[in-house]
Design a protein around this motif. Structure first.
Motif, PDB file in Angstrom:
ATOM      1  N   PHE A 342       4.986 -21.294 -24.506  1.00 13.56           N
ATOM      2  CA  PHE A 342       3.584 -20.948 -24.720  1.00 13.56           C
ATOM      3  C   PHE A 342       3.157 -19.848 -23.746  1.00 13.56           C
ATOM      4  O   PHE A 342       2.491 -18.877 -24.129  1.00 13.56           O
ATOM      5  CB  PHE A 342       2.720 -22.193 -24.548  1.00 13.56           C
ATOM      6  N   GLY A 343       3.555 -19.986 -22.482  1.00 14.76           N
ATOM      7  CA  GLY A 343       3.232 -18.978 -21.484  1.00 14.76           C
ATOM      8  C   GLY A 343       3.851 -17.631 -21.817  1.00 14.76           C
ATOM      9  O   GLY A 343       3.237 -16.577 -21.602  1.00 14.76           O
ATOM     10  N   ARG A 344       5.060 -17.649 -22.363  1.00 15.43           N
ATOM     11  CA  ARG A 344       5.742 -16.406 -22.751  1.00 15.43           C
ATOM     12  C   ARG A 344       4.956 -15.701 -23.859  1.00 15.43           C
ATOM     13  O   ARG A 344       4.808 -14.475 -23.855  1.00 15.43           O
ATOM     14  CB  ARG A 344       7.158 -16.730 -23.222  1.00 15.43           C
ATOM     15  N   TRP A 345       4.445 -16.478 -24.807  1.00 15.60           N
ATOM     16  CA  TRP A 345       3.660 -15.902 -25.909  1.00 15.60           C
ATOM     17  C   TRP A 345       2.356 -15.298 -25.387  1.00 15.60           C
ATOM     18  O   TRP A 345       1.952 -14.219 -25.807  1.00 15.60           O
ATOM     19  CB  TRP A 345       3.380 -16.985 -26.948  1.00 15.60           C
ATOM     20  N   LEU A 346       1.733 -15.973 -24.447  1.00 19.00           N
ATOM     21  CA  LEU A 346       0.462 -15.489 -23.911  1.00 19.00           C
ATOM     22  C   LEU A 346       0.637 -14.239 -23.057  1.00 19.00           C
ATOM     23  O   LEU A 346      -0.146 -13.287 -23.152  1.00 19.00           O
ATOM     24  CB  LEU A 346      -0.211 -16.583 -23.079  1.00 19.00           C
ATOM     25  N   LEU A 347       1.640 -14.241 -22.201  1.00 17.15           N
ATOM     26  CA  LEU A 347       1.821 -13.153 -21.235  1.00 17.15           C
ATOM     27  C   LEU A 347       2.640 -11.982 -21.780  1.00 17.15           C
ATOM     28  O   LEU A 347       2.579 -10.875 -21.246  1.00 17.15           O
ATOM     29  CB  LEU A 347       2.493 -13.683 -19.968  1.00 17.15           C
ATOM     30  N   GLY A 348       3.429 -12.251 -22.818  1.00 21.90           N
ATOM     31  CA  GLY A 348       4.300 -11.207 -23.351  1.00 21.90           C
ATOM     32  C   GLY A 348       5.524 -10.978 -22.500  1.00 21.90           C
ATOM     33  O   GLY A 348       6.193  -9.947 -22.626  1.00 21.90           O
ATOM     34  N   ARG A 349       5.843 -11.934 -21.635  1.00 23.76           N
ATOM     35  CA  ARG A 349       7.023 -11.853 -20.770  1.00 23.76           C
ATOM     36  C   ARG A 349       7.347 -13.255 -20.279  1.00 23.76           C
ATOM     37  O   ARG A 349       6.598 -14.207 -20.534  1.00 23.76           O
ATOM     38  CB  ARG A 349       6.751 -10.940 -19.578  1.00 23.76           C
ATOM     39  N   GLU A 350       8.458 -13.378 -19.564  1.00 26.60           N
ATOM     40  CA  GLU A 350       8.824 -14.684 -19.022  1.00 26.60           C
ATOM     41  C   GLU A 350       7.760 -15.133 -18.005  1.00 26.60           C
ATOM     42  O   GLU A 350       7.377 -14.355 -17.116  1.00 26.60           O
ATOM     43  CB  GLU A 350      10.186 -14.630 -18.344  1.00 26.60           C
ATOM     44  N   PRO A 351       7.291 -16.361 -18.112  1.00 30.86           N
ATOM     45  CA  PRO A 351       6.272 -16.850 -17.170  1.00 30.86           C
ATOM     46  C   PRO A 351       6.888 -17.288 -15.844  1.00 30.86           C
ATOM     47  O   PRO A 351       7.166 -18.472 -15.623  1.00 30.86           O
ATOM     48  CB  PRO A 351       5.652 -18.030 -17.924  1.00 30.86           C
ATOM     49  N   VAL A 352       7.122 -16.326 -14.966  1.00 27.69           N
ATOM     50  CA  VAL A 352       7.731 -16.585 -13.667  1.00 27.69           C
ATOM     51  C   VAL A 352       6.644 -16.546 -12.602  1.00 27.69           C
ATOM     52  O   VAL A 352       5.855 -15.596 -12.532  1.00 27.69           O
ATOM     53  CB  VAL A 352       8.816 -15.546 -13.336  1.00 27.69           C
ATOM     54  N   ALA A 353       6.597 -17.569 -11.769  1.00 25.10           N
ATOM     55  CA  ALA A 353       5.575 -17.640 -10.722  1.00 25.10           C
ATOM     56  C   ALA A 353       5.716 -16.466  -9.760  1.00 25.10           C
ATOM     57  O   ALA A 353       6.828 -16.173  -9.298  1.00 25.10           O
ATOM     58  CB  ALA A 353       5.689 -18.953  -9.960  1.00 25.10           C
ATOM     59  N   PRO A 354       4.618 -15.784  -9.434  1.00 25.64           N
ATOM     60  CA  PRO A 354       4.692 -14.637  -8.515  1.00 25.64           C
ATOM     61  C   PRO A 354       4.790 -15.031  -7.050  1.00 25.64           C
ATOM     62  O   PRO A 354       4.881 -14.171  -6.180  1.00 25.64           O
ATOM     63  CB  PRO A 354       3.375 -13.902  -8.789  1.00 25.64           C
ATOM     64  N   GLY A 355       4.777 -16.328  -6.766  1.00 29.84           N
ATOM     65  CA  GLY A 355       4.863 -16.791  -5.386  1.00 29.84           C
ATOM     66  C   GLY A 355       4.908 -18.296  -5.341  1.00 29.84           C
ATOM     67  O   GLY A 355       4.988 -18.971  -6.372  1.00 29.84           O
ATOM     68  N   THR A 356       4.867 -18.852  -4.134  1.00 35.33           N
ATOM     69  CA  THR A 356       4.945 -20.306  -3.967  1.00 35.33           C
ATOM     70  C   THR A 356       3.602 -20.943  -3.649  1.00 35.33           C
ATOM     71  O   THR A 356       3.512 -22.164  -3.551  1.00 35.33           O
ATOM     72  CB  THR A 356       5.940 -20.654  -2.849  1.00 35.33           C
TER      73      THR A 356
END
Length: 414
Positions: A342-356
């Motif tokens: 779902f996150g991939r569809w929304l963002l148009g890319r892999e939903p990878v956290a930008p930090g911790t």
């Protein structure tokens, strides 16, 4: 036949006079194809909530039959326009019980001048009438199936369950990119250009805490979410398990005791709480927050959107719930079978956290409308009939009040 006094007649007459409108429904003194369309639409209008539709259709037929001179044609013309205005206002009513985050998300275009000028300026009146009356593909498929049943059985009264469903799907967009969550089938659908391109199972609110009807817009994805435990869980299993397992259990779960419900609340020592008093109701339950991580009850992703009920979509580590035939087991929020997809569809890319860091919001390329509704009426593959899903919330019953009993942890703490 007794003539129906239309509330829209006065404003329609004024608009014809003000804009010097030429006949919309007549051409060269004869009724157009759109005039026939209108009477057909009005005969099925009880499905749309306009019970007087069939009587209006008879009235228009009689007026058209007697339209043999300019005065009679003008009267029939304005009668049809008044009926059209009333019909469009009916199908563009806000959905009963739906929480609209913004007024613009409510069905638009209900002013008589908008409706009438839209019809008069349409390149094809027939196409315009069909498009407006369709509302959206889900609405029209349910209505068409019930109308076929009524015609086949000779019934003049629609199934009240269908009318209730049509009201609940009225606010679904007719086109574009949007999210649709159906609590009845417990599925989420991703739409592109008005067509579903993907779907997944969801877990929705239990009957005592139903997921409410909501229309909003999603703007960002939250990585590394924290979880605030509802008060009833703090008083119940959390207090009980802490008493049994001590701080080892508390630390294993990643829980923290917070001083208050503010965003910058201090963290208190867990052993500073009288857990026995909390479990027996002799002490108020503290705010319990769970740190981010794979075992967090929010999972790795949270999808929020403005609404007054504190409802959101989120990931979950409890994947076994998606094997259930009936997935109405949450406290109101919606758990996703595949939050990464779902996150991939929304963002148009892999939903990878930008930090911790906890609670990192990442803005989406553009806002995506989301509608949470409840559709128990399901058309067959050929659109000739309807089947009904289990009415888990009881919202198909006549006179049912659609309201959420969901209470956010913040509200519950007050």
């Amino acid at each position: 036949m007794q003539a129906i006094s239309l509330p829209s007649a006065g404003s329609v007459a004024a608009l014809y006079n003000q804009y010097k409108l030429k006949p919309i429904w007549f051409k060269n003194g004869a009724p157009t194809v759109a005039a026939t369309q209108l009477t057909q639409i009005l005969r099925r209008a009880p499905l749309d909530g306009l019970g007087s539709g069939p009587q209006l259709a008879d009235q228009i037929d009689a007026a058209v039959a007697g339209a043999t001179n300019p005065t009679a044609i003008s009267q029939a013309e304005q009668l049809m326009s008044s009926a059209w205005v009333l019909y469009v206002q009916t199908i563009r009513r806000p959905t009963s019980g739906m929480v609209y985050a913004y007024d613009v998300l409510k069905p638009q275009g209900t002013r008589p001048d908008q409706i009438l000028l839209g019809a008069s300026s349409a390149p094809s009146l027939e196409a315009h009438v069909s498009s407006v009356a369709a509302v959206n593909p889900i609405y029209s498929s349910i209505r068409d199936a019930e109308w076929k049943r009524m015609q086949a059985t000779g019934s003049s009264t629609p199934d009240p369950r269908v009318v209730a469903n049509l009201d609940r799907v009225r606010s679904i967009p007719s086109k574009g990119r949007f999210i649709l969550v159906d609590s009845a089938s417990q599925r989420l659908f991703m739409y592109e250009n008005g067509i579903p391109v993907d779907s997944m199972k969801v877990v929705v609110g239990m009957p005592t805490m139903p997921t409410p009807l909501i229309s909003s817009v999603m703007y960002y994805v939250t990585f590394n979410p924290q979880w605030n435990a509802p008060v009833h869980l703090v008083k119940g299993p959390i207090a009980t398990k802490t008493l049994a397992g001590g701080m080892k259990y508390f630390d294993h779960m990643g829980y923290e005791v917070m001083a208050d419900w503010t965003a910058n609340s201090a963290v208190l020592p867990a052993d500073s709480v009288d857990w026995k008093a909390v479990s027996t109701g002799k002490a108020p339950p503290p705010r319990i927050r769970q740190k981010p991580g794979k075992d967090n009850f929010m999972g790795l992703l949270k999808f929020t959107f403005p609404n007054s009920q504190d409802i959101y979509l989120h990931d979950t580590p409890a994947k076994e719930k998606f094997k259930l035939a009936s997935r109405d087991v949450s406290n109101g929020c919606v758990r996703l079978e595949d939050a990464q997809r779902f996150g991939r569809w929304l963002l148009g890319r892999e939903p990878v956290a930008p930090g911790t860091d906890p609670e990192i919001p990442v803005q989406m390329p553009q806002g995506v409308p989301i509608v949470i509704t409840y559709i128990t009426a399901q058309p067959s593959a050929d659109g000739s009939s309807l089947t009904f899903a289990k009415d888990i919330y009881g919202w198909d019953k006549p006179g049912a009040q659609i309201a959420s009993s969901y209470v956010s942890p913040v509200a519950a703490a007050r």
